[in-house]
Enzyme design. Structure first.
Site, PDB file in Angstrom:
ATOM      1  N   CYS A   8      -5.131  -7.369  -0.173  1.00  0.00           N
ATOM      2  CA  CYS A   8      -6.153  -8.120   0.572  1.00  0.00           C
ATOM      3  C   CYS A   8      -7.496  -8.175  -0.141  1.00  0.00           C
ATOM      4  CB  CYS A   8      -6.337  -7.496   1.953  1.00  0.00           C
ATOM      5  SG  CYS A   8      -4.867  -7.665   2.965  1.00  0.00           S
TER       6      CYS A   8
HETATM    7  N1  LIG Z   1      -0.425  -5.864   3.906  1.00  0.00           N
HETATM    8  C1  LIG Z   1      -1.553  -5.889   4.575  1.00  0.00           C
HETATM    9  O1  LIG Z   1      -2.180  -4.856   4.801  1.00  0.00           O
HETATM   10  C2  LIG Z   1      -2.139  -7.175   5.121  1.00  0.00           C
HETATM   11  C3  LIG Z   1      -3.190  -7.094   6.042  1.00  0.00           C
HETATM   12  C4  LIG Z   1      -3.716  -8.254   6.544  1.00  0.00           C
HETATM   13  C5  LIG Z   1      -3.223  -9.484   6.114  1.00  0.00           C
HETATM   14  N2  LIG Z   1      -2.217  -9.555   5.207  1.00  0.00           N
HETATM   15  C6  LIG Z   1      -1.723 -10.883   4.807  1.00  0.00           C
HETATM   16  O2  LIG Z   1      -0.473 -11.113   5.459  1.00  0.00           O
HETATM   17  C7  LIG Z   1       0.392 -11.880   4.616  1.00  0.00           C
HETATM   18  C8  LIG Z   1       1.698 -11.122   4.391  1.00  0.00           C
HETATM   19  O3  LIG Z   1       1.401  -9.903   3.718  1.00  0.00           O
HETATM   20  P1  LIG Z   1       2.406  -8.677   3.663  1.00  0.00           P
HETATM   21  O4  LIG Z   1       1.635  -7.535   3.130  1.00  0.00           O
HETATM   22  O5  LIG Z   1       3.141  -8.532   4.954  1.00  0.00           O
HETATM   23  O6  LIG Z   1       3.420  -9.202   2.534  1.00  0.00           O
HETATM   24  P2  LIG Z   1       4.855  -8.587   2.178  1.00  0.00           P
HETATM   25  O7  LIG Z   1       5.109  -8.970   0.766  1.00  0.00           O
HETATM   26  O8  LIG Z   1       4.932  -7.163   2.600  1.00  0.00           O
HETATM   27  O9  LIG Z   1       5.837  -9.405   3.129  1.00  0.00           O
HETATM   28  C9  LIG Z   1       6.061 -10.764   3.011  1.00  0.00           C
HETATM   29  C10 LIG Z   1       7.523 -11.049   3.317  1.00  0.00           C
HETATM   30  O10 LIG Z   1       7.726 -12.470   3.271  1.00  0.00           O
HETATM   31  C11 LIG Z   1       9.004 -12.707   2.719  1.00  0.00           C
HETATM   32  N3  LIG Z   1       9.038 -14.096   2.261  1.00  0.00           N
HETATM   33  C12 LIG Z   1       8.474 -14.634   1.157  1.00  0.00           C
HETATM   34  N4  LIG Z   1       8.707 -15.964   1.137  1.00  0.00           N
HETATM   35  C13 LIG Z   1       9.402 -16.264   2.249  1.00  0.00           C
HETATM   36  C14 LIG Z   1       9.921 -17.466   2.785  1.00  0.00           C
HETATM   37  N5  LIG Z   1       9.739 -18.649   2.180  1.00  0.00           N
HETATM   38  N6  LIG Z   1      10.609 -17.397   3.942  1.00  0.00           N
HETATM   39  C15 LIG Z   1      10.798 -16.220   4.565  1.00  0.00           C
HETATM   40  N7  LIG Z   1      10.314 -15.043   4.118  1.00  0.00           N
HETATM   41  C16 LIG Z   1       9.629 -15.073   2.967  1.00  0.00           C
HETATM   42  C17 LIG Z   1       9.130 -11.667   1.627  1.00  0.00           C
HETATM   43  O11 LIG Z   1      10.480 -11.447   1.291  1.00  0.00           O
HETATM   44  C18 LIG Z   1       8.482 -10.444   2.288  1.00  0.00           C
HETATM   45  O12 LIG Z   1       9.433  -9.654   2.983  1.00  0.00           O
HETATM   46  C19 LIG Z   1      -0.407 -12.148   3.339  1.00  0.00           C
HETATM   47  O13 LIG Z   1      -1.051 -13.385   3.454  1.00  0.00           O
HETATM   48  C20 LIG Z   1      -1.432 -11.029   3.337  1.00  0.00           C
HETATM   49  O14 LIG Z   1      -2.607 -11.401   2.634  1.00  0.00           O
HETATM   50  C21 LIG Z   1      -1.646  -8.424   4.713  1.00  0.00           C
END
Ligand SMILES: NC(=O)c1ccc[n+]([C@@H]2O[C@H](COP(=O)([O-])OP(=O)(O)OC[C@H]3O[C@@H](n4cnc5c(N)ncnc54)[C@H](O)[C@@H]3O)[C@@H](O)[C@H]2O)c1
Length: 430
Positions: A270
């Site tokens: 992030c």
């Molecule tokens: N990790 C954090 O602490 C956090 C906090 C706030 C916001 N975010 C935001 O949330 C979003 C997700 O982050 P995250 O950390 O959960 O990511 P992550 O990589 O842990 O999870 C994302 C998931 O999406 C799946 N994926 C990718 N493309 C796909 C598709 N086309 N169809 C279905 N599934 C698909 C991946 O396989 C993965 O399991 C990002 O935009 C991130 O910036 C993350």
């Protein structure tokens, strides 16, 4: 039955696309609130684990997942045709940066294309991935709206920023207030209604653009203030002052000051990334995001600053960095989590190797480090303490025995103030 009544009676079939750090905890909250939830992810291993009732995310327990899977309230698939049977969809797929620091929207676009193929009237779709202002109405909406399918009438679309903080014992998905903004007032109302069933506090805002900007303001605020703390740390270092003591004393002011701390550099999915979504978009609007660029530069200097400290500390002990053994304590990007994405430890390891050091590491959460071209196995802390010329605390995991580190290491460079209150001639502080 219309969507409102389905949501209120928890009969709505809820979908979560992207079952990672954000998506899995959210899916679990909806299922615990009484909805039947289908998770969709391209990663077969995550889907299989979830269907076996196993959690792969530290903040979600396997016991919770198992109970929900056994009760038939939570399941997962890689097949987007599941969308045919869903009433609501939350999208939480990655939004990384390209090498050029431009937004990489390919995951959002791919997920939306798959959803749009199976989309039907009456649905609510909410984007949760962090992104630039305008994504929901400019990029997403045209993929769903059709001449006879109008947003706010035949379907609903919102943006709701995810604020989860992995590893935070006090705040999790359920008790972090949820901001939501819709394309129309009806969309906002429907999005807020869905979240209100599962989460403690919902904060409706007037548009998707406001909701998108909220997240970028929050993370830019952090990134810039950490940049300031890092710059103050470099100034204090030059002037021979303990920056940690300065910040702690400043934090006793009961108003007008909020402490931010220096460190080895930014990490995670992030803070190092999201502000560049804002600077990219604001450049298009003719405004250079100068604070963001400056803080990005200063924060990016910190791994170099740390490696210089290691080199100088070794020099004082008449040892050169080249050929010395440096042991890293902690490679996750922050305390007590297993996530190494964008971790400053990766930059520090690269820099140390480039300057000819031998590098080993210990991290109770990361037994194998495979990222950014680095492939290493963790070694026992006893080996690091006994053999290394210098130990560098990069991540201040609670599990480390810091007393033992100070007693046994020849030299310790502490980038996190993990050795606060300890006094010893082998300690070098940031
Ligand atoms: N990790 C954090 O602490 C956090 C906090 C706030 C916001 N975010 C935001 O949330 C979003 C997700 O982050 P995250 O950390 O959960 O990511 P992550 O990589 O842990 O999870 C994302 C998931 O999406 C799946 N994926 C990718 N493309 C796909 C598709 N086309 N169809 C279905 N599934 C698909 C991946 O396989 C993965 O399991 C990002 O935009 C991130 O910036 C993350």
């Amino acid at each position: 039955m219309d969507l409102r009544r389905k949501i209120e009676s928890r009969e709505a079939r809820v979908g979560v696309v992207g079952l990672g750090y954000v998506g899995l905890p959210l899916a679990v909250e909806f299922a615990q609130a009484g909805f039947t939830v289908t998770g969709i992810d391209l990663d077969q291993r995550k889907v299989d684990a979830l269907n076996r009732g196993e959690s792969y995310i530290q903040d979600v327990s396997t016991a919770e997942v198992k109970a929900l899977v056994d009760a038939g309230r939570l399941s997962a698939t890689t097949d987007f045709s599941a969308v045919n049977t869903l009433d609501t969809i939350n999208i939480a797929v990655p939004t990384p940066l390209r090498k050029t620091k431009d937004p990489d929207m390919s995951y959002v676009v791919n997920a939306c294309q798959e959803i749009a193929d199976h989309f039907h009237a009456g649905m609510l779709v909410i984007l949760e991935s962090t992104t630039y202002p305008g994504t929901t109405d400019e990029l997403m909406l045209p993929m769903f709206e059709q001449p006879d399918r109008k947003v706010g009438e035949h379907f609903f679309m919102c943006f709701s920023p995810e604020r989860v903080d992995p590893g935070n014992p006090n705040f999790q998905t359920r008790n972090i207030p949820k901001v939501v903004g819709g394309i129309t007032a009806q969309c906002t109302e429907m999005g807020a209604l869905l979240y209100a069933q599962a989460l403690e506090t919902v904060v409706p805002v007037s548009s998707t653009r406001v909701a998108e900007m909220v997240k970028l303001l929050e993370n830019t605020f952090r990134m810039i203030n950490i940049g300031l703390a890092n710059e103050i740390a470099m100034m204090c270092d030059r002037m021979g002052t303990n920056v940690w003591e300065v910040i702690d004393a400043a934090a006793t002011k009961p108003f007008g000051f909020m402490p931010f701390y220096p460190g080895p550099g930014l990490g995670g999915h992030c803070i190092p990334i999201d502000p560049f979504y804002l600077s990219w978009k604001s450049k298009q609007a003719g405004i250079e995001a100068r604070f963001i660029e400056l803080a990005g530069y200063i924060n990016g200097q910190m791994p170099h600053f740390v490696v210089d400290k290691v080199q100088n500390a070794l020099n004082e002990h008449t040892k050169a960095l080249k050929g010395s053994h440096v042991h890293i304590l902690g490679v996750a990007y922050k305390r007590d989590i297993d996530d190494v994405r964008e971790s400053p430890a990766l930059d520090i390891i690269h820099l140390l190797l480039k300057r000819g050091a031998k590098v080993t590491y210990t991290d109770p959460f990361v037994p194998k480090l495979k990222a950014d071209g680095i492939e290493m196995d963790a070694v026992c802390i006893c080996e690091g303490l006994a053999k290394a010329d210098c130990v560098v605390i990069v991540t201040d995991h609670k599990a480390f025995d810091y007393g033992r580190v100070v007693d046994q290491a020849r030299l310790v460079v502490d980038t996190r103030n993990a050795l606060k209150g300890r006094d010893s001639s082998n300690i070098v502080r940031l």
